[in-house]
Design an enzyme around this catalytic site. Structure first.
Site, mmCIF file in Angstrom:
data_model
loop_
_atom_site.group_PDB
_atom_site.id
_atom_site.type_symbol
_atom_site.label_atom_id
_atom_site.label_comp_id
_atom_site.label_asym_id
_atom_site.label_seq_id
_atom_site.Cartn_x
_atom_site.Cartn_y
_atom_site.Cartn_z
ATOM 1 N N ASP A 1 10.130 69.419 -6.125
ATOM 2 C CA ASP A 1 9.375 68.174 -5.622
ATOM 3 C C ASP A 1 10.471 67.043 -4.738
ATOM 4 O OD1 ASP A 1 6.888 66.583 -5.766
ATOM 5 O OD2 ASP A 1 8.678 65.303 -6.125
ATOM 6 N N ILE A 2 10.354 66.817 -3.644
ATOM 7 C CA ILE A 2 11.080 66.002 -2.994
ATOM 8 C C ILE A 2 11.239 64.685 -3.761
ATOM 9 C CG2 ILE A 2 11.720 64.838 -0.716
ATOM 10 C CD1 ILE A 2 10.376 67.106 0.870
ATOM 11 N N GLU B 1 4.366 67.259 -1.090
ATOM 12 C CA GLU B 1 5.942 67.317 -0.937
ATOM 13 C C GLU B 1 6.490 68.367 -2.168
ATOM 14 O OE1 GLU B 1 5.317 63.503 -3.251
ATOM 15 O OE2 GLU B 1 4.586 64.780 -1.573
#
Length: 432
Positions: free
Chosen positions: A306-307, A349
């Protein structure tokens, strides 16, 4: 062929027809007919010889044209620039051919119905079922015929769903087999072979006792070789002109189906923004990867990334920049993986990575590598600005840490949550 010669059957049979390509029995009959010299026998022998050459793939037979009591049919050589045209009266045509009714107009409509019913929601399993429906038409074309399809081009998920009528053999392996090499490399539209112990052993498919010969069509679009349509026939003689024509229609229909499916598969399996696999494809592929791991007694690494603080990117730069960052991060991760690894955009994301045959230590190294590459990268936007982001990664291993698809996702997601809790920009695996 020059005008006038086309009617001189004696000259045609003695000088033009490539007798060396005919079976021994046909050559013997041809010599006998030349010795007798009866016009009708010459006409009939020319037709039978050219039909034999067309069935073997040395010539392509064209449409029959009739006008003012005369009939003509042309054959174009597949081996050299040559066309042979036979001309005869309509009475001779009826006597030569036996006035057999043509079997036309039925199969194309069946193909159209099956092909048009393909939708973007079809699973790979459904695609295989549709292919089998098309192959079953072989028995309608020729009594006792069985249709098989050998893929030589790998299509995601298809090799895992091979059944009695559908199989997969990589192109380089197929070319090593004499039976398939002649079909794939000769450039001929089809290949006919009588079954011997050798050819039976080389076929990927089991050959039932009634089958005495094989008719094979290469399915190719441009330079791409997709598959071989393999027809198992109950007799030792090639099928007649009508059956051969319909088998060619079957081959063309299958080729069109495969091309359509490839386009649909791309539409439904690729995330349009990041150009990596999407969630729809993930849901189809995970069960297959688990099945492969079970069958080969191997492990499967599972990562969810996950960003970090992606909302700040959207808020600070705008959603257009956020989309650019998503694309750049996805491609950065993709380049750092093996060819057999699978990357999916799971949502927003979040990305998921499947690592076939990877244990805990190797999966952790991979996760740490992609985390570091993303953290060090300075992503250049389309307007020249540079953005840096980090990712957090949670991971687990099948079957040690989780025993099914949903458990894998929950376990890795829990590890990702811990990575965020510990400060982000880090890797956490199940059990840490």
């Amino acid at each position: 062929m020059q005008r006038g010669i086309e009617r001189d059957y004696r000259y045609l049979l003695s000088r033009i027809v490539p007798r060396q390509l005919l079976p021994i029995e046909r050559r013997a009959e041809l010599e006998s007919v030349l010795a007798r010299g009866d016009r009708f026998d010459l006409v009939r022998e020319a037709y039978l010889s050219m039909e034999e050459l067309a069935r073997s793939g040395a010539f392509l037979n064209g449409a029959v044209s009739a006008a003012d009591g005369a009939v003509s049919i042309s054959y174009r050589s597949t081996l050299q620039a040559m066309t042979i045209t036979l001309a005869m009266t309509s009475v001779e045509w009826e006597r030569v051919t036996g006035a057999r009714p043509r079997v036309e107009g039925i199969l194309p409509s069946v193909f159209a119905g099956i092909i048009s019913s393909l939708t973007p929601n079809d699973s790979p399993k459904t695609v295989v079922i549709r292919i089998e429906e098309l192959l079953s038409l072989a028995g309608r074309i020729f009594d006792g015929a069985q249709g098989k399809l050998l893929f030589v081009k790998s299509i995601p998920a298809i090799p895992e769903l091979c059944r009695e009528k559908v199989a997969f053999l990589p192109l380089n392996e197929a070319l090593k087999r004499k039976l398939y090499h002649s079909c794939l490399a000769s450039g001929m539209p089809h290949t006919f072979v009588r079954i011997t112990n050798g050819s039976a052993a080389e076929s990927v498919f089991a050959i039932d006792a009634p089958a005495k010969s094989l008719l094979m069509f290469p399915l190719q679009a441009g330079d791409v070789k997709w598959a071989i349509l393999e027809i198992h026939l109950p007799g030792e003689s090639p099928p007649d002109r009508n059956a051969l024509s319909n088998f060619r229609i079957l081959a063309d229909g299958l080729m069109r189906f495969l091309e359509n499916n490839a386009q649909l598969e791309k539409m439904v399996s690729i995330d349009r923004l990041t150009q990596v696999h999407n969630r729809n494809y993930y849901e189809m592929q995970v069960p297959l990867e688990i099945e492969r791991a079970n069958r080969n007694k191997m492990t499967l690494g599972f990562l969810i990334a996950d960003i970090d603080d992606f909302k700040k990117v959207n808020d600070g730069y705008g959603h257009a920049v956020g989309d650019q960052v998503l694309r750049l991060v996805a491609q950065t991760v993709r380049k750092s993986l093996r060819k057999i690894d699978l990357l999916f955009r799971y949502g927003g994301e979040e990305f998921i990575v499947l690592l076939p045959g990877t244990g805990a230590e190797s999966a952790q190294r991979t996760a740490e590598r992609i985390r570091g590459i993303v953290a060090r990268a300075e992503h250049t936007l389309e307007d020249g600005r540079k953005v840096k982001v980090t990712i957090s990664v949670g991971g687990c291993i099948y079957p040690q840490d989780a025993q099914n698809e949903s458990h894998l996702l929950r376990t890795a997601d829990k590890a990702l949550y811990l990575a965020k809790e510990k400060g982000k920009n880090r890797v956490v695996f199940s059990g840490e």
